[in-house]
Design a protein around this motif. Sequence first.
Motif, PDB file in Angstrom:
ATOM      1  N   LYS A  87       9.469   6.260  59.670  1.00 37.44           N
ATOM      2  CA  LYS A  87      10.269   5.411  59.068  1.00 37.44           C
ATOM      3  C   LYS A  87      11.409   6.102  58.507  1.00 37.44           C
ATOM      4  CE  LYS A  87      10.002   1.196  56.302  1.00 37.44           C
ATOM      5  NZ  LYS A  87       9.412   0.603  55.174  1.00 37.44           N
ATOM      6  N   VAL A  88      11.220   7.091  57.548  1.00 38.03           N
ATOM      7  CA  VAL A  88      12.453   7.631  57.210  1.00 38.03           C
ATOM      8  C   VAL A  88      13.448   8.293  58.060  1.00 38.03           C
ATOM      9  CG1 VAL A  88      13.306   9.754  55.763  1.00 38.03           C
ATOM     10  CG2 VAL A  88      11.573   8.261  55.054  1.00 38.03           C
ATOM     11  N   LEU A  89      12.730   8.845  59.318  1.00 34.01           N
ATOM     12  CA  LEU A  89      13.507   9.320  60.385  1.00 34.01           C
ATOM     13  C   LEU A  89      14.254   8.355  60.979  1.00 34.01           C
ATOM     14  CD1 LEU A  89      14.113  11.986  62.239  1.00 34.01           C
ATOM     15  CD2 LEU A  89      12.396  11.153  63.628  1.00 34.01           C
ATOM     16  N   ASP A 112      11.408   9.562  48.976  1.00 37.05           N
ATOM     17  CA  ASP A 112      11.021   9.956  50.554  1.00 37.05           C
ATOM     18  C   ASP A 112      11.433  11.407  50.569  1.00 37.05           C
ATOM     19  OD1 ASP A 112      10.848   7.391  51.292  1.00 37.05           O
ATOM     20  OD2 ASP A 112      12.838   7.100  51.427  1.00 37.05           O
ATOM     21  N   ALA A 113      11.497  12.095  49.405  1.00 36.76           N
ATOM     22  CA  ALA A 113      11.570  13.551  49.405  1.00 36.76           C
ATOM     23  C   ALA A 113      10.546  14.357  50.269  1.00 36.76           C
ATOM     24  CB  ALA A 113      11.475  14.163  47.829  1.00 36.76           C
ATOM     25  N   GLN A 114       9.429  13.958  50.268  1.00 36.18           N
ATOM     26  CA  GLN A 114       8.331  14.680  51.051  1.00 36.18           C
ATOM     27  C   GLN A 114       8.617  14.426  52.541  1.00 36.18           C
ATOM     28  OE1 GLN A 114       4.492  13.213  50.436  1.00 36.18           O
ATOM     29  NE2 GLN A 114       3.462  14.728  51.696  1.00 36.18           N
ATOM     30  N   ALA A 115       8.930  13.127  52.715  1.00 36.13           N
ATOM     31  CA  ALA A 115       9.394  12.997  54.320  1.00 36.13           C
ATOM     32  C   ALA A 115      10.397  13.753  54.681  1.00 36.13           C
ATOM     33  CB  ALA A 115       9.801  11.473  54.554  1.00 36.13           C
ATOM     34  N   ASP A 123      11.890  20.980  62.292  1.00 39.24           N
ATOM     35  CA  ASP A 123      13.219  21.073  62.907  1.00 39.24           C
ATOM     36  C   ASP A 123      13.884  19.751  63.582  1.00 39.24           C
ATOM     37  OD1 ASP A 123      13.640  23.549  62.435  1.00 39.24           O
ATOM     38  OD2 ASP A 123      12.584  24.268  64.069  1.00 39.24           O
ATOM     39  N   LEU A 124      13.290  18.414  63.047  1.00 34.89           N
ATOM     40  CA  LEU A 124      13.991  17.451  63.505  1.00 34.89           C
ATOM     41  C   LEU A 124      15.329  16.827  62.829  1.00 34.89           C
ATOM     42  CD1 LEU A 124      10.733  15.174  63.720  1.00 34.89           C
ATOM     43  CD2 LEU A 124      11.998  16.339  65.432  1.00 34.89           C
ATOM     44  N   MET A 125      15.618  17.526  61.755  1.00 38.82           N
ATOM     45  CA  MET A 125      16.970  17.541  61.027  1.00 38.82           C
ATOM     46  C   MET A 125      16.948  18.655  60.203  1.00 38.82           C
ATOM     47  SD  MET A 125      16.677  14.129  58.346  1.00 38.82           S
ATOM     48  CE  MET A 125      15.616  14.253  57.205  1.00 38.82           C
ATOM     49  N   THR A 126      18.071  19.001  59.831  1.00 37.13           N
ATOM     50  CA  THR A 126      18.643  20.293  59.096  1.00 37.13           C
ATOM     51  C   THR A 126      19.525  19.756  58.121  1.00 37.13           C
ATOM     52  OG1 THR A 126      18.534  21.437  61.287  1.00 37.13           O
ATOM     53  CG2 THR A 126      19.548  22.805  59.385  1.00 37.13           C
TER      54      THR A 126
END
Lengths: 491, 555
Positions: A87-89, A112-115, A123-126
């Motif tokens: 959901k966060v992604l 949402d820090a853990q997400a 590696d879905l975001m950086t």
Amino acid sequence: MRVVSVLEVADETAWSELEALVPLQDHVVDVLDARRRIVGPRFERDLLPQLQGRVLVRYARRSADQVEQARVHLGEEVAALRFDFRKVLFAAQRHALEDVVVGRQAWDPEHDAQAVRALCAADLMTALADDAEPYEGRYQLHPDLPDPPAIAYDFADAVMDETDDLAEPKTGPVALLHDMASLAATLERPRVRMTHDRTVTKADSKRLGKRLAAKDLSDGASLESHPRWGRALRGLEALHMISLDAASRELHLDLGLEATLAGETEDACDRLVHRLVDRDLHVVVPAVRAALRQAGKGAVDEMVFLELLRDQHRDVIFPAWLRQGARVYPSLIGDDHKDYDEDAFDEIEAKMVRAVLGRMVAFGLIRRAPGVFAGTVDGRRWAKAGAGPHPPIWVSGDLEIIVPPDSITPWERFQIERLGPCLQRDVVDRYRLEREGLVTWLSTHDVSEALSVLSRRCPGLPRAVTETLEAWAGSAQRVVLTRGVLIEQDA
Amino acid sequence: MSYVPDNPLIAQSDHTLLLETQSPRFEEARDALLAFAELIKSPEYIHTWRITSLSLWNAAAAGHSADEVIDTLKRFAKYPVPESLLPTIREKMARYGRLRLVRDGEFLRLEADDAADLAEIRAAKQLRDLFADDLGDPYAVRVLARKRGELKQVLTAFGHPVQDLAGYDDGDALAMSLVERTPDGKRWHLRDYQLDAIDAFQAGPGAGSGVVVLPCGAGKTMVGIGAMVRLGMRTLILCTGQIALQQWKREILERTSLTEDQVGEYTAETKQIAAVTLTTYQILTWRPNKLAPPVHFRLFHEASWGLVIYDEVHLLPAPIFRESAYLQARRRLGLTATLVREDGNEGDVFALIGPKRFDMPWKRLEEQGWIATAKCVEVRVPLSTEDRMAAVSADATEKYRIASRNARKGAVLEKLLARHADQQILVLGTYLDHLEFLARRFDMPIISGDTPAADRRALYQRFRSGELRVLAMSKVGNFSVDLPNASVAIQVSGSWGSRQEEAQRLGRILRPKEGQNQAWFYTLVTADSVEQEYAERRQLFLAEQGYPYRIEAAD
């Protein structure tokens, strides 16, 4: 891995032809196989000018299949994520512009820090280097991520008949997109130079005019003040699709242009709108688009639309942060928290939506009257509510392409214009495929992709066209220098 | 914008008309366009036509009105017709017939509906010498009879086409008829479209002068013979060359009741003036030196010709145009496959020969089996390594020479001769030494510019009779050689840029064939060479003419 330039010949006899013209052997670093040799960096400087016209210079890039495989692979990874991480992604993707998202606008940095950590670990975001505050700053999303699922809006209760007081529509973006595509393709070859006043030189304007089939330009009119092509130029500049090389004063196309124009006309239009509205407002755009789609040929009651948006998917615009058990708006560190309640919606989101509607009037996508808005022709098309039948294009054995109105997308126009000059812009546009166009095309694409672009809209590509393009490509690719090839270190 | 998908026509604002061949209404629209537009090219999906001043005047001369033309455009339009097009059509068509040339005793009289038109013409310097005297009539002016052609030519160039109603001088009568059987006993008659063309030439205001447009192989000669017989007057026939002249003569003797002594040849070798006289453009324009006038122009005036036939009128040399200006009291028939002239002098054909009287789409003739369908194949032949290395450092001319004389073309030719072992084949080339080499290798007789006329005739006869299966020809074979049984042409070299050469070479094999009515047109081109680049122009031409071509690798 290392990046090298590879010289490749179609048949081995070409080596001796090259040797007869230049001291090739002095520049060969390694032999990969009978037809491929790695050449040193001085090859381009010292030998390439002497081999002008005999060597096609290409840029290594991923094939469409490789891109698709990467997408599928990432899609599987996303599907395997925990629901709340996913959901966060998705929220991040919806808020992102050009794959960059500002954390505080998309998620709650505390809850949402853990997400976010999990998404980065996968590696879905950086996190980008200038991310000063943990989880609040800018993040780069993986470019191969599949699109997030569309949000299900239901604006049926807001749909009404068009009213008589709707304002006259302004010029829409579809024609602009096509003109930007045409101009961009034309700028690619021959290279266009700017004067120190940042205007295109007269000689280049004339050349552009010839390729664009714009007689007034070829007769000497200035590109910048041209009503049609000047607007297209400003459009490209506004979207940062062209850049100026300070040393050569040549205009260069941004590689992102193709991505902006990709897909159907509606998709290109949508990307254009997202890029033109203010960065913090673009998340509202899908809701307006959905309302127009559901309205079809009708209009939308603005008040009802706002209420439905608030009730259904308010968090699409701003995520609610949880602070001391209360839902609050995102804020910068040190700022007071503002309650995420109904009154605030009218004060914050409703204003944002109205601002977006105002911009959309200017873009020629909607017409407005007090409390009502409706799509223009282009707006309905953008919303997929009013696309008419698409006529085919015709490609003939004499290498001419006839392009009727509404037959191709801006991306397809960009590609067609790269393959040859426009002969006439009229009720239908006429182009001619030419060898030089294809050779330029081959520096970034394959001939099969050119044939695919043509056959996509043409009811039956004549065999002669296929054979001619393949023959041109065969001649042009007899000797190819590919830049930026990644090879194993020990190769 | 309203869009009618089933309609085939797109009118552009520059007066070009695009016609979609896949539309269910294509044929209907194509036939309607013939009346007022010129076909420019006809590739697979979209045929390009153009409305020009001349095409509109031709339409007006044939009795069509501007309303009819506009109605046709709107009826078949896929998109709205550009508004700017319509007033132009009205204005141009209204011009035809506003000026009329009529008899006035020994003079002619130029009449105008609008005094302003005549005032404008009177004021033009170029026209002053053409008028006999001012009648004091604002609507008419007297014209010298001998200036009839010049006046029409100049006024056409001015944008004021003249409707010539002054009639013709009848030539000496000549009794003749078409025969029902050719000497070899075959029954024959004029085809329906040939009769229609003759009818159109002789019908309507100003009938008796004009141009019949038919594709190569459709029997234009027969139309000329038919028109001549129907008129029954002494006839002068202008041909493109000696071989064409012989073919005309043969056809006249085989298809009409005329006898040898009634059909004369006026050539470099013979100067016979008979009831029907055949001559060539070359002999007519010959002059002893650059400053002297063409001495043989007197032929035009030495007999009382009732009809002058101009074969391949699109090739008519400028001096003959000038002389034709003095032949306006004679009936004139132009025959051609295209009204488009490489020199752009279509207006002179309109003014001095006459408006288009008949046109027919070649596709319909092909469908009806009157001309053969042609398959065009380009065979790409690689150079040997040795030749390739020689070409690497050669200049452009030498590169072209190496490519044209590619030794490997011989092997490909051998395969093609074997592939079409049961058919009669023409091998065409531009480089004589290469062609001679191939002729020796495959034991084929060759016709070149050096071949005496008698030898050429003999070789053509042997080919026509089937005794010869393969015949090699240099550029001399390009024009008007009638070899109806040739069904395969193989070009081994050419000056590929020339559209005319390509059309004429292709025309050699388009005569209808027994059985499948299929012709093959091969071109051998050296792969990855400058010759290949030149050949692309040829491909464009073939595609524009509606002949799909294929590219094959030699191996």
